[in-house]
Design a protein around this motif. Structure first.
Motif, short mmCIF file in Angstrom:
data_model
loop_
_atom_site.label_atom_id
_atom_site.label_comp_id
_atom_site.label_asym_id
_atom_site.label_seq_id
_atom_site.Cartn_x
_atom_site.Cartn_y
_atom_site.Cartn_z
N ALA A 95 12.39 -6.74 -39.19
CA ALA A 95 13.16 -5.91 -38.26
C ALA A 95 13.52 -6.72 -37.00
O ALA A 95 14.65 -6.65 -36.50
N LEU A 98 16.30 -9.16 -37.62
CA LEU A 98 17.60 -8.48 -37.63
C LEU A 98 18.06 -8.21 -36.19
O LEU A 98 19.24 -8.42 -35.85
N GLU A 191 18.22 -4.37 -28.75
CA GLU A 191 18.26 -4.36 -30.23
C GLU A 191 16.85 -4.18 -30.82
O GLU A 191 16.70 -3.52 -31.85
N VAL A 195 15.59 -1.25 -33.55
CA VAL A 195 14.96 -1.42 -34.87
C VAL A 195 13.55 -0.82 -34.91
O VAL A 195 13.14 -0.27 -35.94
N THR A 198 14.03 2.79 -35.41
CA THR A 198 14.46 3.02 -36.81
C THR A 198 13.25 2.97 -37.75
O THR A 198 13.11 3.81 -38.65
N PHE A 204 13.20 2.13 -42.84
CA PHE A 204 13.17 0.68 -43.06
C PHE A 204 14.24 0.25 -44.05
O PHE A 204 14.77 -0.86 -43.97
N GLU A 206 17.25 0.97 -44.20
CA GLU A 206 18.50 0.60 -43.50
C GLU A 206 18.38 -0.80 -42.89
O GLU A 206 19.34 -1.58 -42.89
N ILE A 207 17.20 -1.06 -42.36
CA ILE A 207 16.97 -2.39 -41.77
C ILE A 207 17.06 -3.46 -42.86
O ILE A 207 17.71 -4.49 -42.70
N TRP A 211 19.47 -6.59 -43.19
CA TRP A 211 18.82 -7.91 -43.25
C TRP A 211 19.36 -8.69 -44.45
O TRP A 211 19.69 -9.87 -44.33
#
Ligand code: BTN
Length: 268
Positions: A95, A98, A191, A195, A198, A204, A206-207, A211
């Protein structure tokens, strides 16, 4: 190349008390910002970021050193107390990678790649790395997480050690211009908050999807040096839903990589 960048954002940060909504500790020199942030965690300190102009003992993954000369890079450790289960803490490294990539894309237009688990690459060379360290602090009932970020920003070639010249770079070397580290660090703070939130919402996946779009190794041939000292050669299938890297060897067996060193074979 602009040799006399003023970096007003960085200067403001050096005298500031706050960064993207958290307390800021700016040190001209220290051994390791991760060490300082973990100490803060043990004292029960709230969300904070420890930033240093230089480090004498910057810590990297696999007991490596993070070379941290002054006036060159970002060396920062963000302290979080995330509402996450212990098994999810390892995913924070992906995360954070990203978040770092997004901060750079938005503020520099560069398009960094990500190398599992913790490297940021520009033109195939490493310019940044992440070291997450956790502590269970007595009496708090939740883990403290320190997300340590090292980023070579304005590092000139002469400040990259000879043994790393072929595999390390900086934003400045890759883009031909200098950058204000303060602007990049503030963007990174925002950022990271996104994350972490999130992850706390159980998103996760989505991360991971974001990624994987930046995965510099997907489909490439790799050598995995296992913690036991064995080398496994195979094709990278990328990280799975748990963030564990999957490699398919030439006999068709799939290996799960939890730790150890990964090297991409040139030309693959
Ligand atoms: C790696 O690539 O192995 C991770 C490098 C992480 C380096 C950063 S610099 C700021 C923070 N403090 C440390 O001692 N390490 C991290």
């Amino acid at each position: 190349m602009n040799d006399v960048l003023e970096e007003p954002g960085w200067r403001a940060l050096a005298v500031g008390k706050e960064l993207a909504g958290r307390s800021l500790i700016f040190l001209m020199a220290t051994d390791s910002t991760n060490r300082v942030a973990l100490e803060l965690a043990e004292q029960g300190g709230g969300p904070a970021v420890v930033v240093a102009e230089s480090q004498s003992g910057g810590r990297g993954r696999l007991q490596r050193q993070w070379h941290s000369p002054p006036e060159a890079g970002i060396y920062a450790s963000f302290l979080y107390w995330p509402r996450l289960e212990p098994q999810d803490l390892a995913k924070l490294t992906l995360a954070a990678g990203l978040a770092l990539a997004r901060a750079l894309e938005k503020n520099t237009g560069l398009q960094p790649g990500l190398k599992w688990p913790n490297d940021l690459l520009l033109a195939g060379k490493k310019c940044g790395g992440i070291l997450c360290e956790c502590r269970l602090v007595a009496g708090t009932g939740k883990p403290a997480v320190v997300i340590g970020i090292g980023l070579n920003v304005n590092t000139p070639s002469r400040d990259i050690p000879p043994e790393l010249q072929h595999k390390a770079t900086s934003l400045r070397l890759a883009s031909g211009r200098a950058w204000d580290r303060g602007v990049l660090l503030a963007a990174l703070g925002k950022e990271l908050d996104i994350v972490v939130a999130t992850m706390e919402q159980g998103r996760f996946a989505e991360i991971l999807a974001a990624w994987r779009k930046r995965d510099a190794l997907l489909g490439r041939e790799l050598d995995w040096l296992t913690p036991g000292g064995r080398v496994v050669r195979g094709i990278s299938l990328g990280p799975d839903q748990q963030g564990i890297l999957q490699i398919r060897d030439h006999q068709g067996r799939t290996h799960e990589v939890i730790s150890g060193d990964i090297t991409a074979n040139p030309g693959s």
